[in-house]
Write a protein that holds these residues in place. Sequence first.
Motif, PDB file in Angstrom:
ATOM      1  N   LEU A   3       0.807  -1.218   0.000  1.00  0.00           N
ATOM      2  CA  LEU A   3       0.000   0.000   0.000  1.00  0.00           C
ATOM      3  C   LEU A   3       0.843   1.273   0.000  1.00  0.00           C
ATOM      4  O   LEU A   3       0.403   2.314  -0.509  1.00  0.00           O
ATOM      5  CB  LEU A   3      -0.948  -0.008   1.195  1.00  0.00           C
ATOM      6  N   LYS A  55      -2.143   2.905  -1.893  1.00  0.00           N
ATOM      7  CA  LYS A  55      -3.228   2.984  -0.906  1.00  0.00           C
ATOM      8  C   LYS A  55      -4.262   4.049  -1.254  1.00  0.00           C
ATOM      9  O   LYS A  55      -5.389   4.001  -0.735  1.00  0.00           O
ATOM     10  CB  LYS A  55      -2.667   3.225   0.489  1.00  0.00           C
ATOM     11  N   TYR A  58      -3.862  -6.988  -0.727  1.00  0.00           N
ATOM     12  CA  TYR A  58      -2.825  -5.961  -0.891  1.00  0.00           C
ATOM     13  C   TYR A  58      -1.416  -6.462  -0.586  1.00  0.00           C
ATOM     14  O   TYR A  58      -0.525  -5.676  -0.279  1.00  0.00           O
ATOM     15  CB  TYR A  58      -3.142  -4.717  -0.044  1.00  0.00           C
TER      16      TYR A  58
END
Length: 351
Positions: free
Chosen positions: A193, A234, A307
């Motif tokens: 992220l 992110k 992620y």
Amino acid sequence: MNITKENFGELNGDTVTAYRLINDHGMQVSCIDYGCTITEINVPDQTGNIENVVLGFDTVEEYKNHSPFFGCIVGRVAGRIGQAEFDLDGKNYKLLKNDGDNHLHGGLHGFDKVIWDATVEETADEVKLIFTHVSPDGDEGYPGNVNLTVTYSLNNNNTFQISYEATTDQKTLLNLTNHSYFNLSGNLKTDILDHELTLKSDQFVELSDALIPTGHLLDVEATAFDFRLGRKIKDGVTSEHPQNKLVGGGYDHPLLLSANHQEEISLIDFSNGRKLVIETDEPAVVLYTSNMMGDNFNIRGVQARKYLGVCLETQHHPDAINHPEFPTIVLAPGEVYQTKTSYSFSVLKGE
């Protein structure tokens, strides 16, 4: 420069072989002939610490049972084909529905599930691993006998290149990509992220609720899809843009490239200085931030989760056969499918 070879395991009685491409600066690319799958890419950080920067497994069984296309070649057609069917020269072809009502990444037994033939070439400046495979007429519902060659090469500039070549004896569809999940933290120490991504892209492809291209191209301006000056991944997770929310927070979208072979894609982890630059002759890159990755398996001792990796799949537009306004993915007899993508690793210079 060197290539090593060893037994990786067995699949349905057939041997799966692992290869390791090694350059003179410590960079190593490991792969197996099952799916041409890249299992590791080991590169240094700013301090010289060499670690793996892609998601992968150590056993054939894990790839068979758990892999969400880690590191493999996908085809005949990367991405989704809406309603798992297409028309070609007036004939309708129905494909396997392996993603809801859609066809994904070549079907249930696409190129990622094949043990490819492999040969090795070594010179003082480059090592090559040449994979070949013949996809028969009717394979997963696609027409034509297709002869495929995928070449993995590594040089002493820490550049790894994938070259694709194919011919067919009937009109068919072809849109290949490599599905590596990158994580520059090294050995999955963190998620991706805080990685910064830069993309030379002014537009992205809008997706329907079924994640199929609508045909509309959206401007990246003033959205979390604007990577032209670089942004953290992110930003797409926290974005309220309907397209980010549609895919579960993050990205699973084709972005159209406004340049080729001009450092058009770069990924940086500022915590350790690792940098990846991707250059290609493809018109698009599918950015996928593993928003849909489950947590029911481990990746070399690290629990899988959302992620944990970012895919940068250079290719033509998904579902192009059903969108005549997109660049064609039809391959005809007498034509040669050729494309290449390079992955160059470096470190940021210190202050």
